[in-house]
Design a protein around this motif. Structure first.
Motif, PDB file in Angstrom:
ATOM      1  N   TYR A 156       0.849  -1.190   0.000  1.00  0.00           N
ATOM      2  CA  TYR A 156       0.000   0.000   0.000  1.00  0.00           C
ATOM      3  C   TYR A 156       0.886   1.242   0.000  1.00  0.00           C
ATOM      4  O   TYR A 156       1.768   1.402   0.856  1.00  0.00           O
ATOM      5  CB  TYR A 156      -0.916   0.015   1.225  1.00  0.00           C
ATOM      6  N   LYS A 158       0.966   5.586  -0.075  1.00  0.00           N
ATOM      7  CA  LYS A 158       0.173   6.792   0.172  1.00  0.00           C
ATOM      8  C   LYS A 158       0.104   7.603  -1.115  1.00  0.00           C
ATOM      9  O   LYS A 158       1.118   7.783  -1.797  1.00  0.00           O
ATOM     10  CB  LYS A 158       0.800   7.615   1.286  1.00  0.00           C
ATOM     11  N   TYR A 162      -7.978  10.218  -4.154  1.00  0.00           N
ATOM     12  CA  TYR A 162      -8.686   8.931  -4.131  1.00  0.00           C
ATOM     13  C   TYR A 162      -9.114   8.473  -5.512  1.00  0.00           C
ATOM     14  O   TYR A 162      -9.621   9.256  -6.318  1.00  0.00           O
ATOM     15  CB  TYR A 162      -9.938   9.041  -3.229  1.00  0.00           C
ATOM     16  N   GLN A 163      -8.881   7.154  -5.776  1.00  0.00           N
ATOM     17  CA  GLN A 163      -9.433   6.487  -6.945  1.00  0.00           C
ATOM     18  C   GLN A 163     -10.161   5.232  -6.461  1.00  0.00           C
ATOM     19  O   GLN A 163      -9.977   4.776  -5.330  1.00  0.00           O
ATOM     20  CB  GLN A 163      -8.317   6.086  -7.929  1.00  0.00           C
ATOM     21  N   ASP A 166      -9.272   2.489  -3.617  1.00  0.00           N
ATOM     22  CA  ASP A 166      -8.307   2.993  -2.639  1.00  0.00           C
ATOM     23  C   ASP A 166      -8.908   2.875  -1.241  1.00  0.00           C
ATOM     24  O   ASP A 166     -10.117   2.680  -1.069  1.00  0.00           O
ATOM     25  CB  ASP A 166      -7.961   4.454  -2.920  1.00  0.00           C
ATOM     26  N   VAL A 256      -4.865   8.732   2.206  1.00  0.00           N
ATOM     27  CA  VAL A 256      -5.365   7.941   1.081  1.00  0.00           C
ATOM     28  C   VAL A 256      -4.268   6.946   0.705  1.00  0.00           C
ATOM     29  O   VAL A 256      -3.135   7.350   0.426  1.00  0.00           O
ATOM     30  CB  VAL A 256      -5.700   8.825  -0.145  1.00  0.00           C
ATOM     31  N   THR A 257      -4.608   5.663   0.743  1.00  0.00           N
ATOM     32  CA  THR A 257      -3.603   4.645   0.397  1.00  0.00           C
ATOM     33  C   THR A 257      -4.130   3.770  -0.735  1.00  0.00           C
ATOM     34  O   THR A 257      -5.319   3.486  -0.830  1.00  0.00           O
ATOM     35  CB  THR A 257      -3.245   3.745   1.600  1.00  0.00           C
ATOM     36  N   ARG A 258      -3.203   3.370  -1.583  1.00  0.00           N
ATOM     37  CA  ARG A 258      -3.559   2.587  -2.768  1.00  0.00           C
ATOM     38  C   ARG A 258      -2.714   1.320  -2.820  1.00  0.00           C
ATOM     39  O   ARG A 258      -1.490   1.373  -2.605  1.00  0.00           O
ATOM     40  CB  ARG A 258      -3.333   3.416  -4.033  1.00  0.00           C
TER      41      ARG A 258
END
Length: 451
Positions: A156, A158, A162-163, A166, A256-258
């Motif tokens: 993950y 940062k 946001y997408q 996420d 926000v983490t992806r």
């Protein structure tokens, strides 16, 4: 003592055991002496109870018990020694058995009904053709497995905005009817949201493109369609209280983490197959395809044995069984379910019994023997298959052995492993003996065969 067997017909017999006093009296006397030593009778010291009183108190029960012990030993000894192929257990004869009185009789005749296995020959040769289905390992299967490895090695990161899919972390606060933070209302710090899993599309859309420090207003009750478990988990409340919170909440975005899938690399190759075993993506994919194919062999062999079962049962035809006697045995084994259960399930049980007898012959004919090493290997393979479901193919040997040993501690596990070992060896033997009609099918086609 005399034990004799009289055939009633091809599939039933009458076993008679004649006992004389000399056959059991010595053992009865020994047991009574033991009772005398242990008997606790008021007015007598331990071991000093008169034998006459001991016989009066315990004689009949001891005599019956010792006769039953000898009877069981001689019945099963005769069956084993004379290789009588029986089905189920010997049952006391209901018509010819003389009445037994242990008080007055010294000589006894015991009569047992015996169900005999029908005689037949289960044979397979290269003149017999049986279908063998190999499941096609597709590129899509390999792609899915590769993806599972890259996802497992992912991380993950940062991100700023946001997408979809996420993960958001932030402060949730309950709002009043005017849209202000409610005094004394619910506040959850470090709350984690994944809008992609919300059930309402309008609520999902609220979070599109949001950034750190944005404050958004959403409705948990609407977002999760009133599902108590999800709402209670998010708001840190009891499920019973969820119905009281149907209003809006604010969410201040703190992070926000992806999830970023890992790139295929030597590190992943080494994690899956061991250091240096695979060096290129092409080799990696080939290894995966080979591993999947190996896992499918057990499924193909299972289907092969089912087809062998159908082939031989058709070839041999309907066997003769002692129906009335087998129904008595079934009823004895299922007393709690009654006669209706026996009638409803008799034909199915005969079908299973027929295959059991056929398989017994095949195992004997092909000299299939299962050693402890075979059971351990099956346990290890079962353990490897479990780990493989999670993408762990390069499991350390000591870990495999530990898991296998744990399986071997449970009786029900051992019985299952022995059966699997027998069937694996039997499938191998029969594949070499018969002519295989090899067919390659898709996984979907293969699964439909079991519907």
């Amino acid at each position: 003592m005399n034990v004799s067997l009289q055939n009633i017909d091809k599939v039933s017999a009458l076993l008679t055991v004649k006992l004389e006093k000399a056959d059991y009296q010595e053992q009865v006397d020994k047991s009574l002496k033991t009772f005398r030593q242990k008997a606790n009778v008021p007015g007598f010291r331990p071991g000093m109870v008169p034998m006459g009183l001991v016989k009066k108190m315990y004689g009949k029960a001891v005599k019956a018990e010792e006769i039953n012990k000898i009877l069981s030993e001689k019945v099963y000894g005769y069956i084993k020694e004379n290789q009588v192929n029986i089905l189920g257990e010997p049952l006391p004869n209901e018509d010819k058995q003389p009445e037994i009185d242990f008080d007055t009789m010294d000589e006894f005749d015991f009569l047992f009904d015996i169900a005999l296995a029908p005689e037949f020959k289960a044979e397979l040769s290269d003149k017999d053709t049986v279908d063998y289905y190999t499941i096609d390992v597709t590129d899509e299967m390999v792609d899915q497995q590769v993806k599972s490895y890259t996802q497992r090695a992912g991380k993950y990161d940062k991100v700023d905005e946001y997408q979809d899919k996420d993960m958001l972390k932030g402060l949730i606060a309950e709002l009043d009817e005017e849209g202000n933070t409610k005094e004394g209302g619910i506040q959850v710090e470090g709350a984690v949201l994944m809008p992609a899993y919300m059930k309402n599309d309008d609520q999902k859309a609220i979070f599109n493109g949001c950034k750190v420090n944005d404050v958004l207003v959403f409705n948990p009750n609407t977002a999760y369609d009133g599902h108590e478990t999800e709402i209670a988990s998010l708001l840190k409340i009891e499920k019973e209280a969820v119905a009281n919170y149907t209003g809006n909440f604010s969410f201040q975005v703190e992070e926000v983490t992806r999830f970023v899938e890992a790139e295929l690399s030597q590190e992943i190759f080494d994690q899956v197959y061991g250091e240096g075993a695979v060096k290129t993506e092409e080799e990696f994919r080939a290894k995966i395809k080979e591993s999947i194919a190996e896992q499918f062999v057990a499924d193909s062999d299972y289907k092969f044995l089912l087809d062998v079962r159908d082939f031989l049962m058709n070839k041999i035809g309907k066997l003769e069984f002692p129906e009335a006697l087998l129904k008595r045995i079934m009823l004895l084994n299922h007393q709690d379910k009654g006669a209706d259960f026996v009638e409803e399930n008799y034909e199915k049980s005969i079908e299973e019994l027929t295959w059991h007898l056929i398989k017994e012959q095949l195992v004997k004919e092909n000299e299939i023997k299962v050693e402890q090493e075979d059971i351990v290997n099956i346990a290890r393979e079962a353990t490897k298959a479990q780990f493989a479901q999670y993408g762990m193919l390069n499991v350390p040997e000591d870990l495999l052995n530990n898991y296998a040993q744990e399986m071997l501690k449970k009786k029900e596990s051992v019985e299952g492993l022995v059966n699997r070992a027998v069937e694996a060896k039997l499938a191998t033997a029969l594949k070499a003996k018969t002519t295989l009609n090899n067919k390659t099918v898709s996984m979907e086609e293969f699964n439909k065969m079991f519907q």
